[in-house]
Structures are given as structure tokens and as C-alpha cells.
Design a protein around this motif. Structure first.
Motif, PDB file in Angstrom:
ATOM      1  N   LEU A  31       0.816  -1.209   0.000  1.00 42.47           N
ATOM      2  CA  LEU A  31       0.000   0.000   0.000  1.00 42.47           C
ATOM      3  C   LEU A  31       0.850   1.260   0.000  1.00 42.47           C
ATOM      4  N   ASP A  32       0.423   2.271  -0.736  1.00 44.34           N
ATOM      5  CA  ASP A  32       1.045   3.580  -0.628  1.00 44.34           C
ATOM      6  C   ASP A  32       0.718   4.177   0.739  1.00 44.34           C
ATOM      7  N   GLY A  33       1.721   4.827   1.345  1.00 41.71           N
ATOM      8  CA  GLY A  33       1.501   5.461   2.640  1.00 41.71           C
ATOM      9  C   GLY A  33       2.423   4.956   3.720  1.00 41.71           C
ATOM     10  N   GLY A  34       3.387   4.097   3.346  1.00 40.43           N
ATOM     11  CA  GLY A  34       4.373   3.645   4.319  1.00 40.43           C
ATOM     12  C   GLY A  34       3.812   2.725   5.389  1.00 40.43           C
ATOM     13  N   PHE A  35       2.883   1.848   5.031  1.00 42.32           N
ATOM     14  CA  PHE A  35       2.247   0.989   6.020  1.00 42.32           C
ATOM     15  C   PHE A  35       3.121  -0.214   6.360  1.00 42.32           C
ATOM     16  N   THR A  36       3.121  -0.574   7.642  1.00 40.06           N
ATOM     17  CA  THR A  36       3.845  -1.740   8.119  1.00 40.06           C
ATOM     18  C   THR A  36       2.938  -2.545   9.040  1.00 40.06           C
ATOM     19  N   SER A  37       3.174  -3.840   9.080  1.00 37.87           N
ATOM     20  CA  SER A  37       2.414  -4.764   9.916  1.00 37.87           C
ATOM     21  C   SER A  37       3.141  -4.945  11.238  1.00 37.87           C
ATOM     22  N   ARG A  38       2.402  -4.812  12.352  1.00 37.63           N
ATOM     23  CA  ARG A  38       3.028  -4.867  13.670  1.00 37.63           C
ATOM     24  C   ARG A  38       2.135  -5.629  14.650  1.00 37.63           C
ATOM     25  N   HIS A  39       2.736  -6.033  15.775  1.00 33.40           N
ATOM     26  CA  HIS A  39       2.006  -6.666  16.858  1.00 33.40           C
ATOM     27  C   HIS A  39       2.381  -5.997  18.183  1.00 33.40           C
ATOM     28  N   VAL A  40       1.453  -6.048  19.129  1.00 29.70           N
ATOM     29  CA  VAL A  40       1.718  -5.538  20.470  1.00 29.70           C
ATOM     30  C   VAL A  40       0.865  -6.332  21.448  1.00 29.70           C
ATOM     31  N   ASP A  41       1.389  -6.564  22.633  1.00 29.24           N
ATOM     32  CA  ASP A  41       0.630  -7.244  23.682  1.00 29.24           C
ATOM     33  C   ASP A  41      -0.092  -6.210  24.536  1.00 29.24           C
ATOM     34  N   VAL A  42      -1.399  -6.412  24.702  1.00 24.55           N
ATOM     35  CA  VAL A  42      -2.223  -5.531  25.532  1.00 24.55           C
ATOM     36  C   VAL A  42      -2.912  -6.398  26.568  1.00 24.55           C
ATOM     37  N   ASP A  43      -2.497  -6.275  27.804  1.00 26.18           N
ATOM     38  CA  ASP A  43      -3.092  -7.050  28.906  1.00 26.18           C
ATOM     39  C   ASP A  43      -3.114  -8.541  28.586  1.00 26.18           C
ATOM     40  N   GLY A  44      -2.021  -9.020  28.017  1.00 19.55           N
ATOM     41  CA  GLY A  44      -1.892 -10.437  27.748  1.00 19.55           C
ATOM     42  C   GLY A  44      -2.503 -10.903  26.444  1.00 19.55           C
ATOM     43  N   VAL A  45      -3.084 -10.006  25.663  1.00 19.67           N
ATOM     44  CA  VAL A  45      -3.681 -10.345  24.376  1.00 19.67           C
ATOM     45  C   VAL A  45      -2.824  -9.732  23.267  1.00 19.67           C
ATOM     46  N   ARG A  46      -2.371 -10.557  22.347  1.00 16.20           N
ATOM     47  CA  ARG A  46      -1.522 -10.073  21.254  1.00 16.20           C
ATOM     48  C   ARG A  46      -2.410  -9.541  20.142  1.00 16.20           C
ATOM     49  N   HIS A  48      -2.794  -7.483  16.455  1.00 11.70           N
ATOM     50  CA  HIS A  48      -2.133  -7.132  15.206  1.00 11.70           C
ATOM     51  C   HIS A  48      -2.732  -5.838  14.667  1.00 11.70           C
ATOM     52  N   TYR A  49      -1.868  -4.960  14.167  1.00 11.78           N
ATOM     53  CA  TYR A  49      -2.339  -3.731  13.542  1.00 11.78           C
ATOM     54  C   TYR A  49      -1.388  -3.338  12.423  1.00 11.78           C
ATOM     55  N   VAL A  50      -1.886  -2.513  11.535  1.00 13.34           N
ATOM     56  CA  VAL A  50      -1.100  -1.982  10.425  1.00 13.34           C
ATOM     57  C   VAL A  50      -1.106  -0.469  10.567  1.00 13.34           C
ATOM     58  N   GLU A  51       0.071   0.133  10.539  1.00 15.00           N
ATOM     59  CA  GLU A  51       0.182   1.573  10.767  1.00 15.00           C
ATOM     60  C   GLU A  51       0.923   2.239   9.620  1.00 15.00           C
ATOM     61  N   GLY A  52       0.492   3.451   9.275  1.00 17.79           N
ATOM     62  CA  GLY A  52       1.155   4.225   8.240  1.00 17.79           C
ATOM     63  C   GLY A  52       0.611   5.629   8.226  1.00 17.79           C
ATOM     64  N   GLY A  53       1.013   6.378   7.204  1.00 21.61           N
ATOM     65  CA  GLY A  53       0.500   7.733   7.066  1.00 21.61           C
ATOM     66  C   GLY A  53       1.403   8.787   7.640  1.00 21.61           C
ATOM     67  N   ASP A  54       0.818   9.933   7.965  1.00 23.82           N
ATOM     68  CA  ASP A  54       1.544  11.102   8.449  1.00 23.82           C
ATOM     69  C   ASP A  54       1.780  10.978   9.947  1.00 23.82           C
ATOM     70  N   PRO A  55       3.024  10.815  10.407  1.00 22.27           N
ATOM     71  CA  PRO A  55       3.272  10.671  11.847  1.00 22.27           C
ATOM     72  C   PRO A  55       2.803  11.874  12.654  1.00 22.27           C
ATOM     73  N   ALA A  56       2.735  13.045  12.009  1.00 22.49           N
ATOM     74  CA  ALA A  56       2.292  14.249  12.708  1.00 22.49           C
ATOM     75  C   ALA A  56       0.790  14.472  12.589  1.00 22.49           C
TER      76      ALA A  56
END
Length: 313
Positions: A31-46, A48-56
Motif C-alpha cells: 500500500l502507498d503510505g508507508g504501512f507496516t504490519s506490527r504486533h503488540v501485547d495488551v493485557d496479555g492479548v496479542r 495485530h495492527y497496520v500503521e502508516g500515514g503522516d506521523p504528525a
């Protein structure tokens, strides 16, 4: 406030994406927009999210629905990325996120999203949801008002007491939501659909789109891959099995104070949203998306981007 012209909506850049590439990392990178696939643990639940776009840019969270994944936003992500810091999340039970045995009521799913934002250092965000994601978006606004800038619901609102009176038999004046009952059954859907989920996907997309080609072969393969195991089928159905708890929770919510936009498909739930949404908040607006069925971001992405950018600013 003068109206601004939204960015043009473009299809994903597919030159670097083989038709067999169904994994989240490859999809995000396409995808255009600098998107990357990432994971994070939240209260023991993993999660998945994809983030991109304007950091500001203002943070914008996108929450999808059944039976899809974050990939359902692919046609709007590049345009939204030019204005916002976009975070498209797989809910608990969806796609690349964990599929625990419990926690599928919309209040808990909203708490997952709130925890995700905390892990990303984001104090408040716009939250946009479609289908199950719309239910979670509303629960987020109701339970985390300080973290909610604006909220948009696409073609579905939050479960309420009226849902308990849905008819079992088909009626000509009302869409027969048979899968609401089917998904309540424990064990049987997993046996019937495991390895054959594409059959259900094709039926749903055939029945609830205006043009079936708007959800193409590649997207259907992505969704089938995400839901083709017994564990994934069980987790997706658990969103529906939690509706009684969601209805009980809804009875405790005051109307949300964050500005609320609802987009309804011309050939789907627009009229129902017109009836339901005014009671959901103190500042609400309902807009019809012409030429679309239920799957608005895939059927009419240009209208979705235009309405969201006008609403979010």
C-alpha cells in the motif's frame, strides 16, 4: 467551514504484490503510505495492527468487521494516510490478532483498543468502525470519552434491546440475518466451515454488495485464509455470542458526547441508522452512501474518504 477536496482514492499498488501474497506484512507493504504490519501485547492479548500515514497527523483508528480483516480498508488507506496517522487494527479474534477463549463483548474489545493506543503513546484518536468494528467504536466512545476525538460508524450501530426481537423467519420488509443465529451455535459452524470458509464468504458478498467485483478474488482469498480454521471461526462467532452482554451494556450508556457520524449503504442499513443513531449521541449525523451495499469501504471508497475527511477535518 469551507469544504475541502479530499485526496483521490487509489487502489493498492499491486506491482510488488504477487497474487499469492496473503500475509499481513506483504499486504501492508503493497500500500502507498508507508504501512507496516506490527504486533503488540495488551493485557496479555496479542493484537495485530497496520500503521502508516503522516506521523504528525491526527491519530485515526480503523476497526473492521466480520468476516473480514484490516485488509477491508485497503482502498481507503492510501488516501487517509496523506492526512492522518492511520492505525488499522485486527480486533481480538480477527486475522493476525490472538483468539483467546473470552473477552468478545464490545466493551472488552474497546478496552483492547484503548490499551493499544496507550502502548503507542496516543492519548486520543478518531475511531472509525465498520460492522463489528462499528459496535466497538461506539463502545470505545461510550467507555473512553477522554480518548475519543470523533467517532464514525459504518453501516452498523451498537447492539440494543431491539435486536433481541429479530425474527427467525424471513420477512419481505426486513433482511433475514440468519447468520446472527447460526453464529450463536457452539461447535457446529467450526465443523461445517473449517477449510470451506470461502463458500460462506462468497454467499455473503453476493447477497450484501451491489457489485460483487468490488470485493475481488485476491481479497476473498485473504479473508478465507484468515477464517479457515476452527479457532478463527469460533473467535469470529464469539463476537455474535456476546450480543446479550452488549445489549445489557448498552442500557447503561449515556449518549456519547463526541461528534458521531454514521454512514449507511443505500442498499443496506441507511434507513435503520436514520432511526437508531440520533439517540446514540448529542451531536450526530447520518449520511447515505449511494450505490453501495453493506461493505462501504470496498464498494464506494471514494465516498467513504470524502465523508470521513469532511467530518474529521
Amino acid at each position: 467551514m469551507p469544504r475541502t477536496t479530499p485526496p483521490a482514492v487509489t487502489a493498492p499498488t499491486m506491482t510488488a504484490l504477487a497474487t499469492t501474497a496473503l500475509d499481513d506484512a506483504s499486504l501492508a507493504a503493497s500500500l502507498d503510505g508507508g504501512f507496516t504490519s506490527r504486533h503488540v501485547d495488551v493485557d496479555g492479548v496479542r493484537l495485530h495492527y497496520v500503521e502508516g500515514g503522516d506521523p504528525a497527523g491526527a491519530p485515526l483508528v480503523l476497526l473492521g468487521g466480520w468476516p473480514q480483516t484490516w485488509w477491508q480498508w485497503r482502498k481507503v488507506l492510501p488516501a487517509l494516510a496523506r492526512r492522518y496517522r492511520v492505525i488499522a487494527v485486527d480486533l481480538r479474534g480477527m486475522g493476525g490478532s490472538a483468539k483467546p477463549e473470552g473477552g468478545y463483548d464490545k466493551k472488552t474489545l474497546a478496552r483492547d483498543i484503548h490499551g493499544l493506543l496507550g502502548r503507542l503513546g496516543i492519548e486520543s484518536a478518531h475511531v472509525v468502525g465498520h460492522d463489528i468494528g462499528a459496535m466497538v467504536a461506539y463502545a470505545f466512545a461510550a467507555n473512553h470519552p477522554d480518548a475519543t476525538r470523533k467517532v464514525a460508524l459504518l453501516d452498523v450501530s451498537h447492539p440494543h434491546g431491539g435486536w433481541a426481537a429479530m425474527p427467525l423467519l424471513p420477512r419481505e420488509d426486513l433482511r433475514h440475518l440468519w447468520w446472527f443465529a447460526f453464529n450463536q451455535v457452539h461447535g457446529l459452524p467450526e465443523q461445517l466451515l473449517s477449510g470451506r470458509y470461502r463458500i460462506l464468504l462468497d454467499w455473503l458478498f453476493g447477497a450484501m454488495t451491489t457489485r460483487q467485483e468490488d470485493i475481488d478474488e485476491h481479497a476473498r482469498a485473504v479473508y478465507a485464509r484468515a477464517y479457515d480454521t476452527p479457532d478463527a471461526i469460533r473467535a469470529g462467532n464469539d463476537w455474535y455470542r456476546a450480543f446479550p452482554q452488549d445489549i445489557a451494556d448498552m442500557a447503561t450508556y449515556a449518549p456519547v458526547t463526541a461528534p458521531l457520524l454514521a454512514l449507511g449503504g443505500e442498499h443496506s442499513n441507511h434507513e435503520r441508522l436514520v432511526a437508531d443513531v440520533p439517540a446514540l449521541g448529542t451531536d450526530t449525523r447520518v449520511v447515505r452512501v449511494d450505490g453501495s451495499g453493506h461493505y462501504l469501504p470496498e464498494e464506494n471508497p471514494r465516498a467513504v474518504v470524502e465523508e470521513l475527511t469532511r467530518f474529521l477535518g
